[in-house]
Design an enzyme around this catalytic site. Structure first.
Site, PDB file in Angstrom:
ATOM      1  N   GLY A 234       4.504  -3.746 -16.980  1.00 20.65           N
ATOM      2  CA  GLY A 234       4.759  -2.489 -16.258  1.00 20.65           C
ATOM      3  C   GLY A 234       6.175  -2.030 -16.506  1.00 20.65           C
ATOM      4  O   GLY A 234       7.013  -2.769 -17.024  1.00 20.65           O
TER       5      GLY A 234
ATOM      6  N   LYS B  82      14.993   5.446 -19.248  1.00 23.65           N
ATOM      7  CA  LYS B  82      14.950   3.991 -19.476  1.00 23.65           C
ATOM      8  C   LYS B  82      16.288   3.400 -19.040  1.00 23.65           C
ATOM      9  O   LYS B  82      17.331   3.825 -19.532  1.00 23.65           O
ATOM     10  CB  LYS B  82      14.707   3.745 -20.969  1.00 23.65           C
ATOM     11  CG  LYS B  82      14.564   2.298 -21.375  1.00 23.65           C
ATOM     12  CD  LYS B  82      14.090   2.211 -22.819  1.00 23.65           C
ATOM     13  CE  LYS B  82      14.053   0.788 -23.325  1.00 23.65           C
ATOM     14  NZ  LYS B  82      13.603   0.745 -24.728  1.00 23.65           N
TER      15      LYS B  82
ATOM     16  N   ASP C 207      16.896  -6.572 -13.554  1.00 27.65           N
ATOM     17  CA  ASP C 207      17.740  -5.680 -12.749  1.00 27.65           C
ATOM     18  C   ASP C 207      17.409  -4.203 -12.960  1.00 27.65           C
ATOM     19  O   ASP C 207      18.025  -3.328 -12.357  1.00 27.65           O
ATOM     20  CB  ASP C 207      19.225  -5.931 -13.056  1.00 27.65           C
ATOM     21  CG  ASP C 207      19.562  -5.702 -14.526  1.00 27.65           C
ATOM     22  OD1 ASP C 207      18.664  -5.271 -15.289  1.00 27.65           O
ATOM     23  OD2 ASP C 207      20.716  -5.960 -14.914  1.00 27.65           O
ATOM     24  N   GLY C 208      16.461  -3.932 -13.847  1.00 27.93           N
ATOM     25  CA  GLY C 208      16.046  -2.548 -14.068  1.00 27.93           C
ATOM     26  C   GLY C 208      17.048  -1.722 -14.858  1.00 27.93           C
ATOM     27  O   GLY C 208      16.887  -0.508 -15.001  1.00 27.93           O
TER      28      GLY C 208
ATOM     29  N   ARG D 247      13.907   9.285 -22.923  1.00 27.89           N
ATOM     30  CA  ARG D 247      12.962   9.119 -24.030  1.00 27.89           C
ATOM     31  C   ARG D 247      11.845  10.150 -23.926  1.00 27.89           C
ATOM     32  O   ARG D 247      11.367  10.441 -22.827  1.00 27.89           O
ATOM     33  CB  ARG D 247      12.407   7.697 -23.954  1.00 27.89           C
ATOM     34  CG  ARG D 247      11.349   7.385 -24.971  1.00 27.89           C
ATOM     35  CD  ARG D 247      11.307   5.909 -25.245  1.00 27.89           C
ATOM     36  NE  ARG D 247      10.537   5.165 -24.240  1.00 27.89           N
ATOM     37  CZ  ARG D 247      10.314   3.849 -24.336  1.00 27.89           C
ATOM     38  NH1 ARG D 247      10.787   3.150 -25.339  1.00 27.89           N
ATOM     39  NH2 ARG D 247       9.610   3.235 -23.413  1.00 27.89           N
TER      40      ARG D 247
ATOM     41  N   ARG E 267      -0.410   2.521 -23.707  1.00 32.03           N
ATOM     42  CA  ARG E 267      -0.286   1.451 -24.695  1.00 32.03           C
ATOM     43  C   ARG E 267      -1.571   0.641 -24.754  1.00 32.03           C
ATOM     44  O   ARG E 267      -2.411   0.742 -23.848  1.00 32.03           O
ATOM     45  CB  ARG E 267       0.819   0.470 -24.259  1.00 32.03           C
ATOM     46  CG  ARG E 267       2.099   1.108 -23.837  1.00 32.03           C
ATOM     47  CD  ARG E 267       2.689   0.402 -22.607  1.00 32.03           C
ATOM     48  NE  ARG E 267       3.771   1.209 -22.040  1.00 32.03           N
ATOM     49  CZ  ARG E 267       5.044   1.072 -22.360  1.00 32.03           C
ATOM     50  NH1 ARG E 267       5.398   0.140 -23.193  1.00 32.03           N
ATOM     51  NH2 ARG E 267       5.955   1.860 -21.840  1.00 32.03           N
TER      52      ARG E 267
ATOM     53  N   ASP F  48       2.158  -4.442 -25.559  1.00 35.23           N
ATOM     54  CA  ASP F  48       2.726  -3.416 -24.666  1.00 35.23           C
ATOM     55  C   ASP F  48       3.621  -2.456 -25.458  1.00 35.23           C
ATOM     56  O   ASP F  48       4.035  -1.429 -24.931  1.00 35.23           O
ATOM     57  CB  ASP F  48       3.535  -4.057 -23.529  1.00 35.23           C
ATOM     58  CG  ASP F  48       4.679  -4.920 -24.042  1.00 35.23           C
ATOM     59  OD1 ASP F  48       4.396  -5.875 -24.780  1.00 35.23           O
ATOM     60  OD2 ASP F  48       5.846  -4.623 -23.726  1.00 35.23           O
ATOM     61  N   ASN F  49       3.910  -2.792 -26.699  1.00 40.90           N
ATOM     62  CA  ASN F  49       4.731  -1.910 -27.524  1.00 40.90           C
ATOM     63  C   ASN F  49       3.908  -1.206 -28.603  1.00 40.90           C
ATOM     64  O   ASN F  49       4.447  -0.778 -29.620  1.00 40.90           O
ATOM     65  CB  ASN F  49       5.882  -2.701 -28.158  1.00 40.90           C
ATOM     66  CG  ASN F  49       6.870  -3.210 -27.103  1.00 40.90           C
ATOM     67  OD1 ASN F  49       6.936  -2.675 -26.005  1.00 40.90           O
ATOM     68  ND2 ASN F  49       7.612  -4.245 -27.443  1.00 40.90           N
TER      69      ASN F  49
ATOM     70  N   ASP G 266       9.419   1.718 -28.341  1.00 37.41           N
ATOM     71  CA  ASP G 266      10.196   0.598 -27.825  1.00 37.41           C
ATOM     72  C   ASP G 266      11.060  -0.047 -28.894  1.00 37.41           C
ATOM     73  O   ASP G 266      10.719  -1.076 -29.468  1.00 37.41           O
ATOM     74  CB  ASP G 266       9.293  -0.434 -27.143  1.00 37.41           C
ATOM     75  CG  ASP G 266       9.656  -0.531 -25.678  1.00 37.41           C
ATOM     76  OD1 ASP G 266      10.700   0.043 -25.307  1.00 37.41           O
ATOM     77  OD2 ASP G 266       8.914  -1.162 -24.906  1.00 37.41           O
TER      78      ASP G 266
HETATM   79  P1  AMP Z   1      10.609  -4.569 -23.617  1.00 37.98           P
HETATM   80  O1  AMP Z   1      11.137  -5.826 -24.222  1.00 37.98           O
HETATM   81  O2  AMP Z   1      11.656  -3.512 -23.446  1.00 37.98           O
HETATM   82  O3  AMP Z   1       9.367  -4.070 -24.269  1.00 37.98           O
HETATM   83  O4  AMP Z   1      10.232  -4.962 -22.129  1.00 37.98           O
HETATM   84  C1  AMP Z   1       9.212  -5.872 -21.800  1.00 37.98           C
HETATM   85  C2  AMP Z   1       8.973  -5.849 -20.320  1.00 37.98           C
HETATM   86  O5  AMP Z   1      10.116  -6.304 -19.606  1.00 37.98           O
HETATM   87  C3  AMP Z   1       8.678  -4.476 -19.759  1.00 37.98           C
HETATM   88  O6  AMP Z   1       7.768  -4.623 -18.715  1.00 37.98           O
HETATM   89  C4  AMP Z   1      10.014  -4.016 -19.264  1.00 37.98           C
HETATM   90  O7  AMP Z   1       9.910  -3.044 -18.275  1.00 37.98           O
HETATM   91  C5  AMP Z   1      10.576  -5.317 -18.706  1.00 37.98           C
HETATM   92  N1  AMP Z   1      12.053  -5.336 -18.707  1.00 37.98           N
HETATM   93  C6  AMP Z   1      12.884  -5.400 -19.758  1.00 37.98           C
HETATM   94  N2  AMP Z   1      14.169  -5.402 -19.370  1.00 37.98           N
HETATM   95  C7  AMP Z   1      14.173  -5.311 -18.018  1.00 37.98           C
HETATM   96  C8  AMP Z   1      15.191  -5.276 -17.006  1.00 37.98           C
HETATM   97  N3  AMP Z   1      16.475  -5.310 -17.321  1.00 37.98           N
HETATM   98  N4  AMP Z   1      14.792  -5.169 -15.727  1.00 37.98           N
HETATM   99  C9  AMP Z   1      13.498  -5.147 -15.408  1.00 37.98           C
HETATM  100  N5  AMP Z   1      12.492  -5.201 -16.286  1.00 37.98           N
HETATM  101  C10 AMP Z   1      12.814  -5.274 -17.591  1.00 37.98           C
HETATM  102 MG    MG Z   2       7.950  -2.698 -24.103  1.00 35.41          MG
END
Ligand code: AMP
Ligand code: MG
Length: 485
Positions: free
Chosen positions: A89, A112, A124-125, A175, A182, A251-252, A261
């Site tokens: 998610g 993002k 930490d989002g 973005r 996905r 997911d990508n 991504d």
């Molecule tokens: P990604 O590697 O960007 O494709 O992210 C994989 C998953 O990890 C996705 O669900 C992202 O929303 C989550 N995610 C990545 N970095 C963070 C972060 N700093 N805080 C919260 N969720 C993250």
């Molecule tokens: Mg991703």
């Protein structure tokens, strides 16, 4: 009322007409001190936005206030990450809404790095400035290369520190995507929804991306086929331009067929099928040479989640799905072969072409020849004597065979070289240049190198003098990208 109405936002929020399990309403976090550092005026215009008015309200791109009509959400999805299935998610992304552009297209506008959501798990989002600049740069370069991709509208610094191995400046990327649906969204529906949820998602996706198949005899099988076609075209393009995605988790993989991504991705310098840049990909699962097959693996996961829609009797759905995967593999090979022919100025097809192409690639690998520059040199007919590949006897022999092949076709040599110019970029955003430019931006707030790179990557097929100075190869040393956090 402010001037907001004149900024050009024209939002719809159709995703929220899906069942509630697909998203959660959220608010982006407010940034302490937002400052816009990159803004894509050309893209803004394409979206129907008024740049001058928008820039006065740059807080929008940090999440501090919302554009008119926005109803922000975080989307739910799952995914196979390095082959293990998990709930994911939007953990650090917020979908502001869908902008309806002046040409009638519907595109997602997503922030993002704009704070925690119910899907953040331990995270930490937040996002760090460096990787967000990187996504902006690489995605825009991909667009210049004419490879389907999400786009980047803005990068805004938040004025806050994000803690990783050390404190880094925080940033938010805006973005723009055809959608963020996905393979992982379908996996999520299959795992945690019922059949009706899955069907609703499939119908929504068909309506949004492939309306032409809505009345097919089996629209869900057609959806699988269409998605596989798009992935075959996309991944062949990656191979032809030396792009390595780095994290081809399900997911990508966007159903729209856009590259999505940008984390530890990069363009290959020396040609080597084993090339991996990502520090987290220790097994080389997503190495350059593996990308077409990983695409098939990802399509198989998509197919699995769709079986119950494809046929009520699962045993009957399975062979149909398998046939799609076989077709994907055939298509990716065909697209690649056609693309390689074009890179060599060949416009018709002969069975032996594959041998000619493979021979060149083998020689390139043997001599660690630069992928982009080898084709650039062939295109410009400038075989620099300092390049090891061009000094070899085996290459001379290959060159003669290639020239003979060009002489056999209807195109004149002149036309063949013109064709090559349209398919071989004179420039890619090279890792060492990207890193230098990001370092300069981070340490001196000097964005000029980034702007210069963006400018030369805008039309990589232009073969300008300026581009020539960016074609220099890096010192031959391993390069590693760290997951884009
Ligand atoms: P990604 O590697 O960007 O494709 O992210 C994989 C998953 O990890 C996705 O669900 C992202 O929303 C989550 N995610 C990545 N970095 C963070 C972060 N700093 N805080 C919260 N969720 C993250
Ligand atoms: Mg991703």
């Amino acid at each position: 009322m402010t001037d907001k109405h004149n900024q050009g936002w024209h939002f719809d929020n159709s995703y929220q007409r899906l069942p509630g399990l697909f998203y959660t309403r959220v608010q982006p976090a407010e940034a302490e001190q937002p400052e816009i550092v990159l803004f894509n005026e050309t893209l803004a215009a394409q979206l129907g936005l008024d740049s001058s008015k928008l820039k006065q309200e740059l807080e929008i791109f940090a999440g501090n206030h919302l554009p008119d009509g926005s109803m922000p959400i975080a989307q739910a999805y799952a995914g196979h990450q390095f082959a293990s299935f998990t709930m994911l998610g939007d953990g650090r992304a917020v979908l502001l809404g869908e902008q309806i552009t002046p040409s009638g297209a519907r595109v997602d506008i997503q922030l993002k790095g704009s704070g925690r959501t119910p899907y953040s798990r331990g995270g930490d989002g937040r996002a760090v400035l460096g990787p967000m600049i990187r996504e902006y740069l690489i995605s825009e370069a991909m667009y210049g290369l004419r490879i389907p991709t999400t786009r980047s509208l803005a990068v805004t610094t938040t004025g806050e520190k994000v803690h990783r191995e050390a404190p880094f400046p925080g940033a938010v990327l805006t973005r723009v995507a055809a959608s963020h649906i996905r393979v992982g969204t379908f996996q999520y529906a299959r795992q945690w929804g019922d059949k009706q949820d899955l069907q609703t998602l499939a119908d929504y996706t068909i309506d949004r991306h492939y309306p032409e198949i809505a009345n097919d005899e089996n629209p869900y099988l057609s959806l699988l086929n269409k998605t596989a076609e798009k992935q075959a075209a996309l991944i062949a393009q990656w191979q032809l331009k030396g792009f390595i995605h780095g994290v081809m988790n399900t997911d990508n993989v966007a159903i729209s067929g856009e590259t999505i991504d940008y984390g530890p991705c990069a363009f290959m310098d020396a040609y080597d099928r084993q090339t991996v840049f990502s520090s987290i990909d220790r097994q080389g699962r997503y190495a350059y040479g593996n990308q077409p097959e990983i695409g098939a693996w990802n399509m198989a996961r998509f197919a699995e989640s769709m079986l119950i829609l494809i046929d009520d009797v699962e045993e009957q759905a399975l062979p149909k799905a398998k046939a799609v995967i076989q077709r994907y593999l055939k298509l990716v090979e065909e697209n690649w072969l056609d693309g390689m022919r074009a890179k060599l100025g060949i416009s018709d097809k002969k069975e032996q072409d594959v041998v000619l192409i493979q021979r060149l690639l083998d020689l390139m690998e043997q001599h660690r020849a630069d992928f982009t520059n080898t084709f650039r040199s062939l295109t410009l007919q400038q075989l620099d004597t300092g390049v090891r590949l061009f000094q070899s006897k085996a290459f001379d022999k290959w060159y003669q065979q290639w020239q003979d092949r060009l002489a056999e076709q209807a195109l004149s040599k002149e036309e063949a070289y013109q064709r090559m110019k349209q398919h071989n970029p004179s420039i890619i955003p090279r890792n060492h240049l990207v890193e230098e430019a990001i370092t300069e931006a981070m340490s001196h707030q000097n964005y000029q190198p980034i702007h210069n790179l963006l400018a030369v990557c805008k039309d990589p097929y232009a073969y300008t003098k300026e581009q020539a100075s960016y074609a220099e190869e890096p010192p031959d040393q391993p390069y590693t990208t760290y997951c884009g956090t």
